[in-house]
Structure formats: structure tokens, C-alpha cells
Write an enzyme that holds these catalytic residues in place. Sequence first.
Site, PDB file in Angstrom:
ATOM      1  N   LYS A  97     -31.770  -9.504 -14.391  1.00 24.45           N
ATOM      2  CA  LYS A  97     -30.353  -9.340 -14.082  1.00 24.45           C
ATOM      3  C   LYS A  97     -29.572  -9.780 -15.315  1.00 24.45           C
ATOM      4  CE  LYS A  97     -26.584 -11.349 -11.443  1.00 24.45           C
ATOM      5  NZ  LYS A  97     -26.184 -12.458 -10.551  1.00 24.45           N
ATOM      6  N   GLY A 158     -19.239 -17.477  -7.207  1.00 21.24           N
ATOM      7  CA  GLY A 158     -19.140 -18.786  -6.574  1.00 21.24           C
ATOM      8  C   GLY A 158     -17.858 -19.042  -5.818  1.00 21.24           C
ATOM      9  N   ALA A 184     -21.804 -11.458  -6.200  1.00 18.67           N
ATOM     10  CA  ALA A 184     -20.791 -12.478  -6.501  1.00 18.67           C
ATOM     11  C   ALA A 184     -19.569 -12.364  -5.597  1.00 18.67           C
ATOM     12  CB  ALA A 184     -20.344 -12.429  -7.959  1.00 18.67           C
ATOM     13  N   GLY A 185     -19.183 -13.498  -5.049  1.00 25.14           N
ATOM     14  CA  GLY A 185     -17.949 -13.594  -4.286  1.00 25.14           C
ATOM     15  C   GLY A 185     -18.094 -13.454  -2.787  1.00 25.14           C
ATOM     16  N   ASN A 206     -25.650 -16.041  -2.946  1.00 26.72           N
ATOM     17  CA  ASN A 206     -26.191 -17.347  -3.312  1.00 26.72           C
ATOM     18  C   ASN A 206     -25.332 -18.475  -2.746  1.00 26.72           C
ATOM     19  OD1 ASN A 206     -27.209 -18.944  -6.476  1.00 26.72           O
ATOM     20  ND2 ASN A 206     -27.403 -19.628  -4.395  1.00 26.72           N
ATOM     21  N   THR A 207     -24.135 -18.649  -3.296  1.00 26.40           N
ATOM     22  CA  THR A 207     -23.305 -19.801  -2.945  1.00 26.40           C
ATOM     23  C   THR A 207     -23.027 -19.893  -1.449  1.00 26.40           C
ATOM     24  OG1 THR A 207     -22.249 -19.734  -5.119  1.00 26.40           O
ATOM     25  CG2 THR A 207     -21.099 -20.949  -3.396  1.00 26.40           C
TER      26      THR A 207
END
Length: 255
Positions: A97, A158, A184-185, A206-207
Site C-alpha cells: 500500500k 484517523g 481512511a476516515g 483501522n482507527t
Amino acid sequence: MADELIIGDKALTSRLFIGTGKFASHEIMGQAVSQSGAQVVTVALRRVDLDNPQESELKFIPAGCVLMPNTSGARTAEEAVKIARIARAAGCGNWVKIEVVTDQRYLLPDNYETVKATEILAKEGFVVLPYMNPDLMVAKRLKEAGAAAIMPLGAPIGSNRGLKTREMIRILIEEIDLPIIVDAGIGKPSEAMEAMEMGAAAVLVNTAIATARDPVAMARAFSMAVEAGRMAYLAGLAPTREYAEASSPLTGFLV
């Protein structure tokens, strides 16, 4: 026929990709990945002890997962290429990635450097999944450069702010003949489901999982949301209407 996502030489049945950062422990991360059913796991190479990789978080990733090292920390195409080569030489496979970030406040990707890195690594046989700020012309250049899939951000990494770029992502889904993986987000399972309903090929989270009160349960929730969103997309969402439309006749039954 199974609804498989084909990327490179892999046929995937799970459309939830998971990142390994921010978990309270490697053990919790491994449990979350296992409960999610994710088959692709991304890891920042800078967190891996390459001299003893089996004693790092890699040890806790379930067997059979596709490892996708990311180039987090790279500020130029050259740095991203170097990180990818190190990862492959260390036995982490040929998936990568691409993350090239020069903006340190919002951590937005540098699309220009990302295209450069993608072209170099694709020619070297890597399966390249570039993380990018959604832009149609850049996405076309990434495809020409040899990207195996394209990973537009939904919101700053994040941030858990959701699909702030949904209209741009929708354009990429319509115009780019490659898997579009929203990265992301995404902060809630409902947002992952929305991305899948739009026609995204997959989402990377992830986050939102790692920082939840119960990351293992949240991983399962995201898995179910992604599956539901994909099923809804394949079923064909009913059209929206400006005015009401009764589901049963309003006249005639009293005559």
C-alpha cells in the site's frame, strides 16, 4: 459463483481490510482480525523488527491473511519505493500500500509522488494499492501506472469523520475500471456499509476498530456491515423519489 474480489493473484471473499495500528496490544489486534474475517491486513513496516519479524505484531496476524505492508512515513516516491523493496526482501510478500505524505497536519497523500512510486513498483512486480486523495485524473494516471486497485480516502486518516469525499469516490467507482477501496476516515460500521452500497469494492478500517471500547466486537460489527452493504449493492437499491408513493392502492377498494 462466489462474489470474489480479485486483486493481483488473490481471490478474496472478505471485503473488509484491516490496519494493525493503535490497538492496545498485539493480542487484541489478532483477535479483532480473526473475528472480522478479514483476509488482507496492512502493517506499517516501521513498526516491524525486520531482524526478528516473528516477535513483532506479524506473529499475531492469523495464518492465511495477505500481508500488505504500507509505506507510512515516506515523504517522496523514492522513500516509498525503498520501503516497499525492504518489505519484500524481508519476506513480507509483493503486496504494498503506497502512502506518500508530506502534509503533517492533515496527513493528506501527495498524489503526484504516489503516481511516481506506483509506476516504479508495478514495473518491479509489486501488487500496488495506492492511497490517494480522490481525483479522477490522478486515478486514471494510477491505473495507467499499473495500480492493482485504488484507495481513495473518505476523510483525513484517523479522523473517524466518515465519507466526506463520497461524491468524488462515487465518480471513481463509475469511471475507473479497477477495484475502488475506501481507505481512511471511516468511523462507524454504517459508514462502511454506505461505501459498499455505493459500489466500493472494499473498505480498509483501522482507527475505528482499534480505538473502540471493545475492538473485537467492533471488528465483527464492521464485518457484518460490509457484508450487508455489498449484498444491498448487488441486490440493487430501490430508487429515491422526491414525492411519496403508496405501496398499496389508495382508491377503488371502497367502491
